[in-house]
Motif scaffolding. Structure first.
Motif, PDB file in Angstrom:
ATOM      1  N   VAL A   1      32.335 -11.759  29.996  1.00 38.39           N
ATOM      2  CA  VAL A   1      34.060 -11.225  29.475  1.00 38.39           C
ATOM      3  C   VAL A   1      34.492 -11.867  27.812  1.00 38.39           C
ATOM      4  N   CYS A   2      33.770 -13.170  27.785  1.00 38.31           N
ATOM      5  CA  CYS A   2      34.056 -13.401  26.321  1.00 38.31           C
ATOM      6  C   CYS A   2      33.024 -12.602  25.000  1.00 38.31           C
ATOM      7  N   LEU A   3      32.093 -12.797  24.965  1.00 38.48           N
ATOM      8  CA  LEU A   3      30.908 -11.766  24.470  1.00 38.48           C
ATOM      9  C   LEU A   3      31.793 -10.174  24.514  1.00 38.48           C
ATOM     10  N   GLU A   4      32.456  -9.584  25.488  1.00 39.62           N
ATOM     11  CA  GLU A   4      32.892  -8.736  25.333  1.00 39.62           C
ATOM     12  C   GLU A   4      34.630  -8.695  24.073  1.00 39.62           C
ATOM     13  N   THR A   5      34.421  -9.655  23.968  1.00 43.52           N
ATOM     14  CA  THR A   5      36.314  -9.845  23.795  1.00 43.52           C
ATOM     15  C   THR A   5      36.145 -10.101  22.250  1.00 43.52           C
ATOM     16  N   LEU A   6      34.745 -10.936  22.168  1.00 41.91           N
ATOM     17  CA  LEU A   6      34.621 -11.370  20.938  1.00 41.91           C
ATOM     18  C   LEU A   6      33.820  -9.474  19.867  1.00 41.91           C
ATOM     19  N   CYS A   7      32.714  -9.198  20.708  1.00 38.00           N
ATOM     20  CA  CYS A   7      32.206  -7.866  20.202  1.00 38.00           C
ATOM     21  C   CYS A   7      33.684  -6.852  20.006  1.00 38.00           C
ATOM     22  N   LEU A   8      34.876  -6.633  20.916  1.00 38.47           N
ATOM     23  CA  LEU A   8      36.268  -5.737  20.754  1.00 38.47           C
ATOM     24  C   LEU A   8      36.624  -6.304  19.099  1.00 38.47           C
ATOM     25  N   LYS A   9      36.337  -7.799  18.508  1.00 43.22           N
ATOM     26  CA  LYS A   9      37.419  -8.382  17.582  1.00 43.22           C
ATOM     27  C   LYS A   9      36.504  -7.554  16.398  1.00 43.22           C
ATOM     28  N   ILE A  10      35.274  -7.783  16.745  1.00 45.08           N
ATOM     29  CA  ILE A  10      33.979  -7.528  15.047  1.00 45.08           C
ATOM     30  C   ILE A  10      34.383  -5.612  15.006  1.00 45.08           C
ATOM     31  N   CYS A  11      34.461  -4.702  16.155  1.00 40.76           N
ATOM     32  CA  CYS A  11      34.787  -3.340  16.116  1.00 40.76           C
ATOM     33  C   CYS A  11      35.885  -3.410  15.153  1.00 40.76           C
TER      34      CYS A  11
ATOM     35  N   LEU B   1      37.359  -5.102  13.014  1.00 38.90           N
ATOM     36  CA  LEU B   1      37.296  -5.844  11.840  1.00 38.90           C
ATOM     37  C   LEU B   1      36.552  -4.183  11.131  1.00 38.90           C
ATOM     38  N   HIS B   2      35.740  -3.461  12.058  1.00 42.09           N
ATOM     39  CA  HIS B   2      35.590  -2.430  10.400  1.00 42.09           C
ATOM     40  C   HIS B   2      35.749  -1.770  11.740  1.00 42.09           C
ATOM     41  N   GLU B   3      37.100  -1.307  12.257  1.00 39.01           N
ATOM     42  CA  GLU B   3      38.040  -0.219  12.526  1.00 39.01           C
ATOM     43  C   GLU B   3      37.074   1.110  12.928  1.00 39.01           C
ATOM     44  N   LEU B   4      36.375   0.539  13.726  1.00 41.91           N
ATOM     45  CA  LEU B   4      35.457   0.992  14.721  1.00 41.91           C
ATOM     46  C   LEU B   4      36.594   1.395  16.025  1.00 41.91           C
ATOM     47  N   LYS B   5      36.624   2.896  16.222  1.00 42.33           N
ATOM     48  CA  LYS B   5      37.227   3.319  17.592  1.00 42.33           C
ATOM     49  C   LYS B   5      36.664   3.240  19.028  1.00 42.33           C
ATOM     50  N   VAL B   6      37.050   2.432  19.578  1.00 36.66           N
ATOM     51  CA  VAL B   6      36.720   2.035  21.004  1.00 36.66           C
ATOM     52  C   VAL B   6      37.329   2.632  21.717  1.00 36.66           C
TER      53      VAL B   6
ATOM     54  N   GLY C   1      38.878   4.491  26.119  1.00 33.81           N
ATOM     55  CA  GLY C   1      38.958   3.065  26.930  1.00 33.81           C
ATOM     56  C   GLY C   1      38.309   2.524  28.367  1.00 33.81           C
ATOM     57  N   ASN C   2      36.780   3.209  28.141  1.00 35.89           N
ATOM     58  CA  ASN C   2      35.760   3.025  29.026  1.00 35.89           C
ATOM     59  C   ASN C   2      34.929   2.690  28.296  1.00 35.89           C
ATOM     60  N   GLU C   3      35.013   2.530  26.480  1.00 34.11           N
ATOM     61  CA  GLU C   3      33.767   1.322  26.200  1.00 34.11           C
ATOM     62  C   GLU C   3      34.142   0.187  26.239  1.00 34.11           C
ATOM     63  N   THR C   4      34.814  -0.176  26.224  1.00 33.18           N
ATOM     64  CA  THR C   4      34.571  -2.341  26.572  1.00 33.18           C
ATOM     65  C   THR C   4      33.951  -2.701  27.131  1.00 33.18           C
ATOM     66  N   GLN C   5      32.707  -2.515  28.189  1.00 25.36           N
ATOM     67  CA  GLN C   5      31.936  -3.390  28.895  1.00 25.36           C
ATOM     68  C   GLN C   5      31.010  -3.438  27.369  1.00 25.36           C
ATOM     69  N   LEU C   6      30.188  -4.593  27.691  1.00 22.58           N
ATOM     70  CA  LEU C   6      29.411  -5.311  27.095  1.00 22.58           C
ATOM     71  C   LEU C   6      28.788  -3.944  26.632  1.00 22.58           C
ATOM     72  N   GLY C   7      27.770  -3.568  26.547  1.00 20.19           N
ATOM     73  CA  GLY C   7      26.620  -2.213  26.705  1.00 20.19           C
ATOM     74  C   GLY C   7      27.051  -1.633  25.880  1.00 20.19           C
TER      75      GLY C   7
END
Length: 326
Positions: free
Chosen positions: A240-250, A252-257, A259-265
């Motif tokens: 879950v922590c890693l997902e939160t980290l990846c979301l923050k990086i997304c 910062l790069h203004e990448l659209k995520v 709702g169904n794409e918040t899983q780590l994969g």
């Protein structure tokens, strides 16, 4: 511009001599340390290797500081063997004029290094397992690490007993500290993971880089579980922590995520498609994602523990690469 004298040790070739000698010295110290551990603490290290920080060189970093003669008119080299679990760094650093501005405020020059220089380099004094210094002429002692003809056999013969005693004291301190931690309530670490002294990595830089209450809470809970040897919930929460980290990086790069794409994969794919992550990072994220399927492990206890180590290392690297200011 203030000119400082380093007695020739500002030159790379002389710094290489110091590094070579310190590496030999480290090997000698570790041989003494392992000899003591294997003789008196074999069962303890087999059960839990965490307290014995100096046992493996992969958990130890070397910091060599070349100081100018003006520092204290005596010291030439100050070096530290530091506890950095799962990280091995070797650095020879020249201390320059700008870093010495507050040296005379301290009661002792070595206190200055511990309280001023080490924190600037990302270390804390609690990480010090061993340190030593080498003096300039005419004070230079017989085990000077600046000697081109440095003899580790000579060091062993002349100082072996004293070094063994110091390492015995290190082992005693490590065991007593770890026993004290084990008697501390789990909730203490669940409230503030940065207080956990046997973390796989120094977690404070990761927490600072994320600067997120949600992430801090998640990591606090994960390491509280780790402290209790509950590696399955720890690994799940680290995911879950890693997902939160990846979301923050997304973000910062203004990448659209979606709702169904918040899983780590899915987040891994978003970052990879946008060429934000390197091939190596993508591969490590893939492994971390696969670690979610923990039921397939044939040896759950130790394997899950190593999975936790790996996921922490991935988070630390990702945060350092993508969240640190340029």
């Amino acid at each position: 511009m203030n000119q400082l004298s380093y007695n020739g040790f500002e030159k790379k070739e002389n710094q290489k001599i110091v590094l070579k000698n310190v590496l030999e010295y480290e090997e000698l110290l570790r041989s003494y340390y392992k000899e003591r551990i294997n003789k008196f603490h074999q069962e303890a290290i087999n059960a839990n290797s965490s307290p014995f920080r100096f046992y493996s060189k992969e958990n130890c970093s070397i910091l060599i500081l070349i100081v100018p003669e003006d520092f204290d008119y005596k010291t030439q080299v100050e070096f530290f063997l530091l506890s950095t679990p799962d990280v091995r760094k070797i650095e020879v650093r020249l201390i320059d004029y700008s870093e010495l501005q507050s040296v005379d405020k301290y009661s002792h020059d070595h206190v200055f290094i511990r309280q001023e220089i080490l924190p600037q380099l990302g270390y804390d004094s609690t990480q010090i397992m061993y340190n030593n210094s080498c003096e300039i002429e005419p004070f230079r002692n017989s085990t000077a690490f600046t000697k081109r003809q440095f003899s580790i056999k000579e060091v062993d013969q002349m100082h072996g007993g004293g070094l063994k005693q110091k390492l015995k004291e290190l082992i005693r301190t490590e065991i007593n500290s770890f026993q004290e931690i084990n008697q501390t309530q789990n909730s203490y670490f669940a409230k503030d993971v940065a207080k956990f002294p046997f973390s796989i990595l120094d977690l404070k830089p990761l927490l600072d880089a994320m600067n997120s209450k949600d992430f801090s809470y998640q990591l606090d809970q994960a390491m509280a579980a780790y402290h209790q040897n509950l590696f399955l919930p720890c690994a799940a929460t680290l995911g879950v922590c890693l997902e939160t980290l990846c979301l923050k990086i997304c973000e910062l790069h203004e990448l659209k995520v979606k709702g169904n794409e918040t899983q780590l994969g899915k987040l891994r794919d978003v970052l990879n498609d946008a060429k934000v992550t390197t091939r190596r990072e993508n591969g490590r994220l893939t492994i971390a994602y696969q670690m979610r399927n923990l039921a397939s492990h044939s040896s759950p206890g130790e394997t899950l523990k190593e999975d936790c180590h790996f996921m922490l290392a991935v988070m630390n690297e990702m945060a350092h690469q993508h969240l640190q200011p340029n």
